[in-house]
Design a protein around this motif. Structure first.
Motif, mmCIF file in Angstrom:
data_model
loop_
_atom_site.group_PDB
_atom_site.id
_atom_site.type_symbol
_atom_site.label_atom_id
_atom_site.label_comp_id
_atom_site.label_asym_id
_atom_site.label_seq_id
_atom_site.Cartn_x
_atom_site.Cartn_y
_atom_site.Cartn_z
ATOM 1 N N UNK A 87 0.828 -1.212 0.000
ATOM 2 C CA UNK A 87 0.000 0.000 0.000
ATOM 3 C C UNK A 87 0.859 1.257 0.000
ATOM 4 N N UNK A 88 1.993 1.197 0.707
ATOM 5 C CA UNK A 88 2.909 2.343 0.724
ATOM 6 C C UNK A 88 2.732 3.262 1.911
ATOM 7 N N UNK A 89 1.700 3.042 2.709
ATOM 8 C CA UNK A 89 1.532 3.776 3.957
ATOM 9 C C UNK A 89 0.690 2.944 4.922
ATOM 10 N N UNK A 90 0.590 3.388 6.175
ATOM 11 C CA UNK A 90 0.013 2.523 7.214
ATOM 12 C C UNK A 90 -1.475 2.214 7.052
ATOM 13 N N UNK A 91 -1.883 1.180 7.799
ATOM 14 C CA UNK A 91 -3.270 0.726 7.853
ATOM 15 C C UNK A 91 -3.772 0.899 9.287
ATOM 16 N N UNK A 92 -4.991 1.405 9.398
ATOM 17 C CA UNK A 92 -5.625 1.570 10.712
ATOM 18 C C UNK A 92 -5.650 0.242 11.459
ATOM 19 N N UNK A 93 -5.373 0.300 12.752
ATOM 20 C CA UNK A 93 -5.346 -0.910 13.583
ATOM 21 C C UNK A 93 -6.296 -0.765 14.761
ATOM 22 N N UNK A 94 -7.355 -1.573 14.749
ATOM 23 C CA UNK A 94 -8.211 -1.671 15.930
ATOM 24 C C UNK A 94 -8.693 -3.110 15.996
ATOM 25 N N UNK A 95 -8.791 -3.667 17.198
ATOM 26 C CA UNK A 95 -9.111 -5.083 17.310
ATOM 27 C C UNK A 95 -10.562 -5.342 16.916
ATOM 28 N N UNK A 96 -10.824 -6.566 16.430
ATOM 29 C CA UNK A 96 -12.170 -6.934 16.000
ATOM 30 C C UNK A 96 -13.164 -6.791 17.145
ATOM 31 N N UNK A 97 -12.733 -7.096 18.351
ATOM 32 C CA UNK A 97 -13.622 -6.944 19.511
ATOM 33 C C UNK A 97 -12.928 -6.172 20.611
ATOM 34 N N UNK A 98 -13.715 -5.548 21.487
ATOM 35 C CA UNK A 98 -13.152 -4.937 22.683
ATOM 36 C C UNK A 98 -12.623 -6.047 23.587
ATOM 37 N N UNK A 99 -11.614 -5.715 24.379
ATOM 38 C CA UNK A 99 -10.922 -6.727 25.178
ATOM 39 C C UNK A 99 -11.851 -7.467 26.142
ATOM 40 N N UNK A 100 -12.905 -6.795 26.618
ATOM 41 C CA UNK A 100 -13.773 -7.467 27.588
ATOM 42 C C UNK A 100 -14.761 -8.414 26.908
ATOM 43 N N UNK A 101 -14.703 -8.497 25.589
ATOM 44 C CA UNK A 101 -15.613 -9.398 24.865
ATOM 45 C C UNK A 101 -14.866 -10.506 24.137
ATOM 46 N N UNK A 102 -13.633 -10.802 24.561
ATOM 47 C CA UNK A 102 -12.851 -11.810 23.848
ATOM 48 C C UNK A 102 -13.482 -13.185 24.029
ATOM 49 N N UNK A 103 -13.999 -13.702 22.922
ATOM 50 C CA UNK A 103 -14.582 -15.041 22.939
ATOM 51 C C UNK A 103 -14.140 -15.751 21.671
ATOM 52 N N UNK A 104 -14.678 -16.923 21.435
ATOM 53 C CA UNK A 104 -14.151 -17.785 20.378
ATOM 54 C C UNK A 104 -14.062 -17.107 19.020
ATOM 55 N N UNK A 105 -15.108 -16.331 18.648
ATOM 56 C CA UNK A 105 -15.067 -15.859 17.270
ATOM 57 C C UNK A 105 -14.083 -14.719 17.020
#
Length: 204
Positions: A135-153
């Protein structure tokens, strides 16, 4: 689109295909060395706003992060790093860390909070780093879920696709993800202040 890419040796054709879409404003879910991430080209304000809506984030209040390909790309977006910070980053990257640094004028306005700081990542994952490089420049980084919702998917790309395929343009299947977030380190005050313990163990 649901696209299988192998982390050990990402197919350049697949990487180019995703980057073509990113340049058009696509929102992509991608693997990292921690939780799967959701992001876009940092220079596409509409795509950044789409990610914010999907994640229910307030862009004026959130501390946004992005992924760089290497240390020299980090230096394009930060006020000059002192020697100790640069050496510490070099020891720990690529790796599961988010470093908060002072942003310079190359960082899009949407990413700057009141303190003019930004979080930067270089994950130990070839797929996302190859995407950023192409791409030549950065990509936004945010997790798929908030940390308090970490489950299987959060870890299973097929289940991630099932949940998000109507909201994003591409889900990359890079194998099972981790369910620990990155360790967040604040480098803006002259030291290294760990503000969130995650997967990474910092080497000083």
């Amino acid at each position: 689109m649901f696209l299988k890419i192998y982390e050990e040796n990402p197919n350049p054709k697949d990487i180019r295909e995703v980057v073509v879409e990113l340049r058009k404003g696509a929102v992509v879910i991608y693997p990292t060395d921690t939780i799967y991430g959701i992001g876009c080209d940092i220079n596409n304000a509409k795509a950044v706003e789409r990610v914010a809506r999907i994640k229910n984030m307030n862009l004026k209040k959130e501390h946004l992060s992005f992924i760089c390909h290497d240390l020299s790309q980090i230096s394009e977006y930060t006020k000059s790093l002192d020697n100790a910070t640069f050496k510490m980053m070099k020891r720990n990257l690529p790796g599961p860390f988010t470093f908060i640094v002072n942003a310079n004028s190359n960082v899009p306005k949407l990413f700057k909070n009141n303190k003019k700081t930004v979080g930067i990542r270089i994950p130990d994952n070839n797929i996302i780093r190859d995407l950023v490089k192409e791409l030549g420049h950065p990509i936004l980084s945010t997790s798929v879920l908030d940390e308090d919702e970490i489950i299987e998917y959060t870890t299973d790309p097929e289940l991630i696709h099932e949940k998000y395929h109507n909201q994003v343009d591409i889900v990359i299947d890079g194998g099972y993800g981790d369910n620990s977030p990155s360790t967040v380190v604040d480098c803006t005050q002259g030291g290294f202040d760990i503000i969130r313990e995650g997967k990474g163990e910092l080497e000083y």
